[in-house]
Design a protein around this motif. Structure first.
Motif, PDB file in Angstrom:
ATOM      1  N   VAL A  72       0.903  -1.136  -0.201  1.00 30.81           N
ATOM      2  CA  VAL A  72       0.161  -0.229   0.142  1.00 30.81           C
ATOM      3  C   VAL A  72       0.825   1.244   0.011  1.00 30.81           C
ATOM      4  N   ASP A  73       2.140   1.210   0.413  1.00 26.56           N
ATOM      5  CA  ASP A  73       2.818   2.472   0.402  1.00 26.56           C
ATOM      6  C   ASP A  73       4.258   2.055  -0.511  1.00 26.56           C
ATOM      7  N   GLY A  74       3.872   1.216  -1.695  1.00 25.71           N
ATOM      8  CA  GLY A  74       4.757   1.059  -2.507  1.00 25.71           C
ATOM      9  C   GLY A  74       5.327  -0.208  -2.541  1.00 25.71           C
ATOM     10  N   SER A  75       5.961  -0.476  -3.960  1.00 21.97           N
ATOM     11  CA  SER A  75       6.631  -1.785  -4.142  1.00 21.97           C
ATOM     12  C   SER A  75       7.630  -2.353  -2.949  1.00 21.97           C
ATOM     13  N   PHE A  76       7.685  -3.408  -2.935  1.00 15.19           N
ATOM     14  CA  PHE A  76       8.870  -3.913  -1.804  1.00 15.19           C
ATOM     15  C   PHE A  76       9.053  -5.226  -2.041  1.00 15.19           C
ATOM     16  N   GLN A  77      10.473  -5.505  -1.793  1.00 15.36           N
ATOM     17  CA  GLN A  77      10.972  -6.819  -2.036  1.00 15.36           C
ATOM     18  C   GLN A  77      11.368  -7.726  -0.885  1.00 15.36           C
ATOM     19  N   ILE A  78      11.272  -8.982  -0.860  1.00 14.74           N
ATOM     20  CA  ILE A  78      11.543  -9.985   0.156  1.00 14.74           C
ATOM     21  C   ILE A  78      12.461 -10.963  -0.436  1.00 14.74           C
ATOM     22  N   LEU A  79      13.509 -10.932   0.363  1.00 11.00           N
ATOM     23  CA  LEU A  79      14.779 -12.070   0.101  1.00 11.00           C
ATOM     24  C   LEU A  79      15.046 -13.059   1.021  1.00 11.00           C
ATOM     25  N   ASN A  80      15.593 -13.847   0.766  1.00 13.06           N
ATOM     26  CA  ASN A  80      15.938 -14.932   1.873  1.00 13.06           C
ATOM     27  C   ASN A  80      16.321 -14.306   3.479  1.00 13.06           C
ATOM     28  N   ASN A  81      15.856 -14.935   4.292  1.00 13.27           N
ATOM     29  CA  ASN A  81      16.235 -14.571   5.550  1.00 13.27           C
ATOM     30  C   ASN A  81      15.783 -13.124   6.113  1.00 13.27           C
ATOM     31  N   HIS A  82      14.690 -12.863   5.260  1.00 16.49           N
ATOM     32  CA  HIS A  82      14.042 -11.304   5.717  1.00 16.49           C
ATOM     33  C   HIS A  82      13.290 -11.513   7.018  1.00 16.49           C
ATOM     34  N   ALA A  83      13.332 -10.319   7.671  1.00 13.85           N
ATOM     35  CA  ALA A  83      12.464 -10.282   9.184  1.00 13.85           C
ATOM     36  C   ALA A  83      11.095 -10.605   9.113  1.00 13.85           C
ATOM     37  N   PRO A  84      10.540 -11.035   9.939  1.00 15.08           N
ATOM     38  CA  PRO A  84       9.159 -11.297   9.738  1.00 15.08           C
ATOM     39  C   PRO A  84       8.300 -10.118   9.559  1.00 15.08           C
ATOM     40  N   ILE A  85       7.297 -10.278   8.837  1.00 16.24           N
ATOM     41  CA  ILE A  85       6.508  -9.106   8.450  1.00 16.24           C
ATOM     42  C   ILE A  85       4.948  -9.555   8.040  1.00 16.24           C
ATOM     43  N   VAL A  86       4.053  -8.838   8.136  1.00 22.31           N
ATOM     44  CA  VAL A  86       2.615  -8.875   7.722  1.00 22.31           C
ATOM     45  C   VAL A  86       2.357  -7.860   7.156  1.00 22.31           C
ATOM     46  N   SER A  87       1.864  -7.643   5.822  1.00 24.13           N
ATOM     47  CA  SER A  87       1.482  -6.492   5.123  1.00 24.13           C
ATOM     48  C   SER A  87       0.165  -6.693   4.241  1.00 24.13           C
ATOM     49  N   ILE A  88      -0.571  -5.428   4.018  1.00 26.24           N
ATOM     50  CA  ILE A  88      -1.553  -5.467   2.845  1.00 26.24           C
ATOM     51  C   ILE A  88      -1.144  -5.395   1.662  1.00 26.24           C
ATOM     52  N   LEU A  89      -1.486  -5.935   0.718  1.00 29.21           N
ATOM     53  CA  LEU A  89      -1.168  -5.612  -0.674  1.00 29.21           C
ATOM     54  C   LEU A  89      -2.306  -5.015  -1.346  1.00 29.21           C
ATOM     55  N   GLU A  90      -1.824  -4.114  -2.259  1.00 31.24           N
ATOM     56  CA  GLU A  90      -2.867  -3.509  -3.285  1.00 31.24           C
ATOM     57  C   GLU A  90      -2.802  -3.874  -4.728  1.00 31.24           C
ATOM     58  N   LYS A  91      -3.627  -3.424  -5.366  1.00 24.96           N
ATOM     59  CA  LYS A  91      -3.585  -3.800  -7.120  1.00 24.96           C
ATOM     60  C   LYS A  91      -2.256  -3.652  -7.654  1.00 24.96           C
ATOM     61  N   GLY A  92      -1.765  -4.758  -8.116  1.00 20.56           N
ATOM     62  CA  GLY A  92      -0.551  -4.395  -8.899  1.00 20.56           C
ATOM     63  C   GLY A  92       0.158  -5.707  -9.435  1.00 20.56           C
ATOM     64  N   VAL A  93       1.302  -5.942  -9.561  1.00 21.32           N
ATOM     65  CA  VAL A  93       2.100  -7.046 -10.029  1.00 21.32           C
ATOM     66  C   VAL A  93       3.125  -7.739  -9.062  1.00 21.32           C
ATOM     67  N   VAL A  94       2.717  -8.952  -8.742  1.00 21.82           N
ATOM     68  CA  VAL A  94       3.696  -9.649  -7.808  1.00 21.82           C
ATOM     69  C   VAL A  94       4.761 -10.282  -8.839  1.00 21.82           C
ATOM     70  N   LYS A  95       6.042 -10.044  -8.692  1.00 19.21           N
ATOM     71  CA  LYS A  95       7.210 -10.532  -9.420  1.00 19.21           C
ATOM     72  C   LYS A  95       8.112 -11.630  -8.740  1.00 19.21           C
ATOM     73  N   ILE A  96       8.175 -12.704  -9.069  1.00 21.99           N
ATOM     74  CA  ILE A  96       8.828 -13.742  -8.623  1.00 21.99           C
ATOM     75  C   ILE A  96      10.159 -14.164  -9.259  1.00 21.99           C
ATOM     76  N   THR A  97      11.067 -14.324  -8.579  1.00 20.41           N
ATOM     77  CA  THR A  97      12.428 -14.764  -9.199  1.00 20.41           C
ATOM     78  C   THR A  97      12.858 -15.990  -8.671  1.00 20.41           C
TER      79      THR A  97
END
Length: 93
Positions: free
Chosen positions: A25-50
């Protein structure tokens, strides 16, 4: 890290990935291996998977767009995400 993407209709994706970029909701963000725990709401957009390889069930493969051999995208209307213990669960509409 393990990524699971689930919609009300079906499990869309479940596999080990390198990264996932999400439309927060506040912009695009990326999650990598060993990221800190997080819970967030998503809005309309694109999920990019690598990831190094992809396998989709036939009934959901058409929902994903291939960018190149290691990158796919999925358009969503909204959702939520939880990252904990190297497991990312994305619930999408």
């Amino acid at each position: 890290m393990l990524l699971e993407i689930v919609s009300p209709e079906a499990k869309l994706f479940s596999a080990e990935v390198t990264s996932v970029t999400l439309p927060g909701v506040d912009g695009s963000f990326q999650i990598l291996n060993n990221h800190a725990p997080i819970v967030s709401i998503l809005e309309k957009g694109v999920v990019k998977i690598t990831a190094s390889n992809f396998t989709f069930a036939k009934e959901v493969a058409s929902k994903f767009t291939k960018l190149d051999a290691q990158n796919y995208t999925l358009a969503i209307n909204s959702g939520t995400i939880e990252m904990k213990d190297n497991k990312v669960i994305v619930l999408v509409d």
